[in-house]
Design a protein around this motif. Structure first.
Motif, mmCIF file in Angstrom:
data_model
loop_
_atom_site.group_PDB
_atom_site.id
_atom_site.type_symbol
_atom_site.label_atom_id
_atom_site.label_comp_id
_atom_site.label_asym_id
_atom_site.label_seq_id
_atom_site.Cartn_x
_atom_site.Cartn_y
_atom_site.Cartn_z
ATOM 1 N N ALA A 136 -2.119 9.484 -6.771
ATOM 2 C CA ALA A 136 -1.260 9.403 -5.584
ATOM 3 C C ALA A 136 -0.447 10.676 -5.414
ATOM 4 N N ASP A 180 2.549 4.857 -0.972
ATOM 5 C CA ASP A 180 2.197 6.171 -1.489
ATOM 6 C C ASP A 180 3.504 6.826 -1.936
ATOM 7 N N GLU A 181 3.399 8.018 -2.497
ATOM 8 C CA GLU A 181 4.590 8.664 -3.049
ATOM 9 C C GLU A 181 5.665 8.860 -1.992
ATOM 10 N N ASP A 221 0.837 -1.200 0.000
ATOM 11 C CA ASP A 221 0.000 0.000 0.000
ATOM 12 C C ASP A 221 0.877 1.257 0.000
ATOM 13 N N LEU A 228 4.808 3.329 -8.132
ATOM 14 C CA LEU A 228 3.378 3.400 -7.808
ATOM 15 C C LEU A 228 2.561 2.526 -8.756
ATOM 16 N N GLU A 247 -0.752 13.500 -2.415
ATOM 17 C CA GLU A 247 0.433 13.889 -1.654
ATOM 18 C C GLU A 247 0.616 15.403 -1.685
ATOM 19 N N ARG A 255 6.849 7.226 -10.156
ATOM 20 C CA ARG A 255 5.628 6.854 -10.881
ATOM 21 C C ARG A 255 5.632 5.358 -11.194
ATOM 22 N N ALA A 273 2.883 -1.012 -7.887
ATOM 23 C CA ALA A 273 2.129 -1.326 -6.669
ATOM 24 C C ALA A 273 0.622 -1.275 -6.906
ATOM 25 N N GLY A 274 0.231 -1.024 -8.164
ATOM 26 C CA GLY A 274 -1.198 -1.001 -8.498
ATOM 27 C C GLY A 274 -1.874 0.314 -8.184
ATOM 28 N N LYS A 275 -1.101 1.368 -8.055
ATOM 29 C CA LYS A 275 -1.639 2.689 -7.740
ATOM 30 C C LYS A 275 -1.691 3.551 -8.996
ATOM 31 N N ASP A 276 -2.609 4.501 -9.008
ATOM 32 C CA ASP A 276 -2.656 5.511 -10.058
ATOM 33 C C ASP A 276 -1.663 6.600 -9.658
ATOM 34 N N PRO A 277 -0.547 6.735 -10.362
ATOM 35 C CA PRO A 277 0.472 7.688 -9.928
ATOM 36 C C PRO A 277 -0.011 9.129 -9.931
#
Length: 185
Positions: A159, A123-124, A121, A149, A163, A146, A152-156
């Motif tokens: 995210a 974050d930036e 999980d 992220l 931040e 980016r 890790a399955g995140k939308d950069p």
């Protein structure tokens, strides 16, 4: 000394000098060249590998310390396809243009793989803090973050916007860390 190290799922056994660094063992004894040696002082992170799943700089680990342990290098990220470029982290680095000259890339990729295994999980801020010991002399780290992220399955974009919003709230006039509403005490 005799060492038995599982490297990328393959058992290796060698007689080594007690002072041989893991980075040199991987490159010279095992023949894996993605583990780059940039400093021999744990300053750059180009030699980062996973040792029993934990991200380490192999220029400061002796091969004898890895005896009976498992090492994963960039080459070891190859899945059933046999191509490490298919791994989610390397695919994200390609997608987000997270490399320039490529020298630090294997170490960055391995550090990101370790970060994701430790904390999926991300974050930036967590990515930036987790990569503090890995240097890239070509980029501004933006695309590397980016890529981490995305891996890790995140939308950069989301995210990084969250931040920035959080940073803006912390520096807004009247913000007090001890207040619940952000008004000064």
């Amino acid at each position: 000394m005799k060492v038995e190290i599982t490297v990328n799922g393959r058992s290796t056994t060698d007689e080594v000098e007690p002072r041989l660094l893991l980075a040199h063992y991987l490159r010279e004894n095992v023949g894996l060249k993605a583990t780059n040696i940039g400093c021999d002082t744990t300053s750059c992170g180009a030699c980062t590998v996973l040792l029993d799943g934990e991200s380490v700089k192999s220029c400061t680990v002796l091969a004898v310390q890895a005896d009976q342990l498992a090492v994963t290098t960039m080459e070891g990220l190859a899945g059933e396809s046999g191509d490490s470029l298919d791994h989610p982290v390397t695919a994200a680095f390609r997608q987000e243009h997270g490399l320039q000259c490529g020298f630090c890339t294997p170490g960055m990729v391995m550090a990101v793989a370790g970060l994701i295994a430790e904390n999926p999980d991300l974050d930036e801020r967590a990515v930036r803090e987790g990569l503090e010991g890995n240097l890239c002399r070509c980029t501004g780290y933006h695309n590397i973050v980016r890529a981490a992220l995305v891996a890790a399955g995140k939308d950069p974009d989301a995210a990084q916007a969250a931040e920035a919003e959080s940073d803006a709230a912390r520096t807004a006039p009247g913000f007090s860390a001890g207040s619940s509403e952000g008004a000064g005490a």
